[in-house]
Scaffold this active site. Structure first.
Site, PDB file in Angstrom:
ATOM      1  N   HIS A 106      35.105 123.928 -27.186  1.00  0.00           N
ATOM      2  CA  HIS A 106      33.946 124.435 -27.907  1.00  0.00           C
ATOM      3  C   HIS A 106      32.710 124.355 -27.023  1.00  0.00           C
ATOM      4  O   HIS A 106      32.550 123.388 -26.265  1.00  0.00           O
ATOM      5  CB  HIS A 106      33.702 123.625 -29.186  1.00  0.00           C
ATOM      6  N   GLU A 123      32.590 117.190 -32.350  1.00  0.00           N
ATOM      7  CA  GLU A 123      33.358 116.818 -33.539  1.00  0.00           C
ATOM      8  C   GLU A 123      34.007 115.453 -33.358  1.00  0.00           C
ATOM      9  O   GLU A 123      34.039 114.900 -32.261  1.00  0.00           O
ATOM     10  CB  GLU A 123      34.429 117.870 -33.824  1.00  0.00           C
ATOM     11  N   HIS A 181      40.920 120.227 -25.790  1.00  0.00           N
ATOM     12  CA  HIS A 181      41.666 119.421 -26.759  1.00  0.00           C
ATOM     13  C   HIS A 181      42.638 120.261 -27.569  1.00  0.00           C
ATOM     14  O   HIS A 181      42.548 121.492 -27.605  1.00  0.00           O
ATOM     15  CB  HIS A 181      40.691 118.719 -27.718  1.00  0.00           C
ATOM     16  N   ARG A 201      39.804 129.743 -27.222  1.00  0.00           N
ATOM     17  CA  ARG A 201      41.229 129.432 -27.139  1.00  0.00           C
ATOM     18  C   ARG A 201      41.688 129.626 -25.698  1.00  0.00           C
ATOM     19  O   ARG A 201      41.547 130.701 -25.118  1.00  0.00           O
ATOM     20  CB  ARG A 201      41.992 130.344 -28.113  1.00  0.00           C
TER      21      ARG A 201
END
Length: 327
Positions: A106, A123, A181, A201
């Site tokens: 991200h 996150e 991740h 992605r």
């Protein structure tokens, strides 16, 4: 005159995914309806395409965006409202990985603002339940730079350079924007993140959907987003304690604590200039405020507006919550 704010629960937003399973239904006891699977639920969301709607009480049917516009700092706190305005700053999800998610990354705030006029996505994951031997990927397992990464990706050896961790219930992983991740098969996770739905992605295990199509990759976009640094420790180390509020994650975007309670307790948030979110990951309790009682069970998420300073948590069987706010 405005309706006084109270502890808010929102309607769950269900999302089927190519990698999703049924633990959200069988373990968290949420009704996924006719969905073939449920990979994610969004429990509290200010993302424009999926804004949460209040599920009960006098404000039932109002969206989180409506509440922010109406109550402003009374809902989220003065500092939070000044910084984020009418965008709720956090997104709370449950994720059920029946298969490995794609390897992804991200962008941070700067890159996300420039490319998407959006917040970045930092996150954290709390492992609620894990099949035996479940793993996840976070970061690199060796010193890395962009060229070394590109060479591994292009030669089909991307998995060889990634750091794989075993994961069991109670583990916490903090993932700042830029960290490569993926959530591994067999994991049920509570995720607290910035309000953003931007994912690059990188690798999707050559999977195809039910129409035979591969999902889009964002190979070039990811290059500028990745943090290529190798870190010694990727798991968040904390010491679980019964009946104590244990700090686990602190970053500019959120602070999260774990409370594993065997009996009732009182919480005083009067020193916080922020809303507070409770994510119940185990057991059940009754949240009492202003002589009203709100039942909370595993899988529930409760938003406590800034105007609520003190609550009582009563239980006969015990509970475990993630407690999140912005400092």
């Amino acid at each position: 005159m405005s309706t006084p704010l109270y502890p808010l629960k929102f309607k769950t937003i269900f999302k089927d995914k190519i990698w999703g399973g049924h633990k959200i239904e069988t373990y968290l006891h949420k009704n996924i309806g006719d969905l073939p699977n449920c990979g994610e639920t969004w429990e509290i969301s200010g993302v424009k395409s999926d804004v949460s709607v209040v599920d009960s009480g006098e404000l039932k049917g109002q969206s989180l965006a409506d509440l922010l516009e109406q109550y402003q700092a009374d809902l989220v706190g003065e500092k939070v409202y000044k910084h984020f305005g009418n965008t709720f700053p956090l997104l709370v999800k449950f994720i059920d990985a029946n298969d490995d998610l794609s390897v992804q990354v991200h962008p941070d705030d700067e890159l996300a603002k420039k490319r998407h006029n959006s917040f970045g996505k930092t996150e954290m994951w709390y492992i609620i339940e894990a099949d035996k031997g479940s793993t996840l990927i976070t970061g690199f397992n060796q010193e890395m730079d962009e060229q070394k990464y590109v060479d591994a990706l292009n030669s089909g050896h991307i998995m060889d350079i990634l750091n794989r961790e075993e994961a069991v219930a109670g583990d916490v992983f903090f993932l700042p924007a830029g960290r490569v991740h993926t959530i591994g098969k067999g994991l049920l996770i509570a995720e607290i993140q910035q309000t953003s739905d931007i994912t690059y992605r990188i690798y999707d295990f050559d999977r195809v959907d039910d129409k035979g199509n591969r999902r889009e990759l964002h190979t070039e976009e990811a290059l500028a987003a990745i943090d290529y640094k190798h870190y010694d420790e990727y798991k968040t180390i904390y010491q679980p304690q019964k009946d104590e509020t244990v700090h686990v994650v602190s970053c500019p975007y959120f602070t999260t604590n774990v409370l594993d309670a065997t009996h009732g307790t009182e919480k005083d948030y009067s020193n916080l200039d922020s809303f507070v979110i409770h994510v119940c990951v185990e057991g059940e309790y009754t949240l009492k405020h202003n002589d009203l009682a709100y039942p909370v069970k595993m899988g529930d998420c409760i938003l406590l507006p800034k105007t609520i300073d003190k609550v009582e948590l009563k239980t006969t069987s015990g509970f475990k919550i993630l407690e999140s706010y912005i400092e």
